[in-house]
Design a protein around this motif. Sequence first.
Motif, mmCIF file in Angstrom:
data_model
loop_
_atom_site.group_PDB
_atom_site.id
_atom_site.type_symbol
_atom_site.label_atom_id
_atom_site.label_comp_id
_atom_site.label_asym_id
_atom_site.label_seq_id
_atom_site.Cartn_x
_atom_site.Cartn_y
_atom_site.Cartn_z
ATOM 1 N N ILE A 41 56.307 61.461 30.325
ATOM 2 C CA ILE A 41 56.672 62.854 30.360
ATOM 3 C C ILE A 41 58.193 61.909 29.101
ATOM 4 N N ALA A 42 58.688 60.832 28.840
ATOM 5 C CA ALA A 42 59.364 61.220 28.163
ATOM 6 C C ALA A 42 59.090 61.495 26.978
ATOM 7 N N ARG A 43 57.890 60.512 26.463
ATOM 8 C CA ARG A 43 57.615 60.168 25.580
ATOM 9 C C ARG A 43 56.907 61.358 24.597
ATOM 10 N N LEU A 44 56.318 62.647 25.644
ATOM 11 C CA LEU A 44 56.030 64.234 25.718
ATOM 12 C C LEU A 44 57.275 64.442 25.116
ATOM 13 N N ARG A 45 58.459 64.692 25.189
ATOM 14 C CA ARG A 45 59.914 65.051 25.554
ATOM 15 C C ARG A 45 60.450 65.241 24.186
ATOM 16 N N LYS A 46 59.824 63.762 23.718
ATOM 17 C CA LYS A 46 60.849 63.344 22.290
ATOM 18 C C LYS A 46 59.791 64.764 21.150
ATOM 19 N N LYS A 47 58.768 64.627 21.413
ATOM 20 C CA LYS A 47 57.754 65.931 21.176
ATOM 21 C C LYS A 47 58.551 66.852 21.151
ATOM 22 N N THR A 48 59.160 67.518 22.132
ATOM 23 C CA THR A 48 58.989 68.862 22.442
ATOM 24 C C THR A 48 61.109 68.997 22.439
ATOM 25 N N ALA A 49 61.552 69.764 22.742
ATOM 26 C CA ALA A 49 62.490 70.770 22.971
ATOM 27 C C ALA A 49 62.766 72.202 23.146
ATOM 28 N N PHE A 50 63.972 72.059 24.580
ATOM 29 C CA PHE A 50 64.532 73.369 24.979
ATOM 30 C C PHE A 50 66.001 73.622 24.949
ATOM 31 N N VAL A 51 65.737 75.204 24.928
ATOM 32 C CA VAL A 51 66.948 76.112 24.698
ATOM 33 C C VAL A 51 66.587 76.474 26.403
ATOM 34 N N PHE A 52 68.185 76.158 26.792
ATOM 35 C CA PHE A 52 68.302 77.099 28.260
ATOM 36 C C PHE A 52 69.261 78.446 27.918
ATOM 37 N N GLN A 53 68.992 78.949 28.795
ATOM 38 C CA GLN A 53 70.258 80.602 29.044
ATOM 39 C C GLN A 53 71.068 80.172 28.672
ATOM 40 N N ASN A 54 71.543 79.198 29.353
ATOM 41 C CA ASN A 54 73.254 79.515 29.271
ATOM 42 C C ASN A 54 74.072 78.103 28.400
ATOM 43 N N TYR A 55 73.123 77.396 27.719
ATOM 44 C CA TYR A 55 73.784 76.912 26.465
ATOM 45 C C TYR A 55 73.540 75.147 27.325
ATOM 46 N N ASN A 56 73.719 74.878 27.836
ATOM 47 C CA ASN A 56 74.279 73.258 28.652
ATOM 48 C C ASN A 56 74.702 72.622 27.498
ATOM 49 N N LEU A 57 76.006 72.881 26.539
ATOM 50 C CA LEU A 57 76.596 72.006 25.918
ATOM 51 C C LEU A 57 77.757 71.098 26.854
ATOM 52 N N PHE A 58 78.024 69.937 26.157
ATOM 53 C CA PHE A 58 78.784 69.091 26.761
ATOM 54 C C PHE A 58 79.924 69.902 26.416
#
Length: 250
Positions: A75-92
Amino acid sequence: MLKVKGIHKAFGTLEVLKNVDLDVEKGDVVAILGPSGSGKTTLLRCINFLERADGGTLEFDGENFSFQHISKKEIARLRKKTAFVFQNYNLFLNKTALQNVTEGLTVARHMPKEQAQDIGKRALEKVGLADRCDYYPSQLSGGQQQRVAIARALATDPEIIFFDEPTSALDPELIGEVLAVMRRLASEGMTMLVVTHEMNFARDVSSRVIFMEGGVIVEAGTSKEFFGNPKEERTKNFLRTIGERFAPEE
């Protein structure tokens, strides 16, 4: 590039995804449409392993994985090739725009800070926020925050970006600035899988449209086919309910 076969997901006795198949080719912009509760967001979250599907397989870049039995390392390896943009930004909230963009590079990928900052500044420039590097989320509009989230996704140089209703939390006057960035990414060949209620985007920008209801894909086709000549009666009814300009010609 990405092929999902037989993905199934239930929450207790509620079947949310019922053996869904999905193919995404490199450079595709696939819009996923449908009424609330149709399984759109769950599909996206399962593909990126934010939810664990109960069955099905994923093929990505020629490798095959089982949704049930995939390892954390895979899963970690796959996620390095993808990105996810959330509905509510999920910023720090306690980090600047630039820090939000570079956090994943320095912490997850152990990239030197100076290199990460260079990449982060270029990503923010790409979404029109070069002058907002030192601003905190509270100092930014919702549209600007979502553009920071898109810059964070771009900074990882993904092969595909998943967007989960990226404009649904925005005031109407801020939607356009986010869609403009997504249109530009599409024109540059970025592969995107987008859950959205924005019909103009789906019609004018996406290469393919998927319409879901009740955990299944009711209809799929090119954007032109979907909006101009839908085959399923349920699709025709859906288009009529969202506005006459999208209703197929009789």
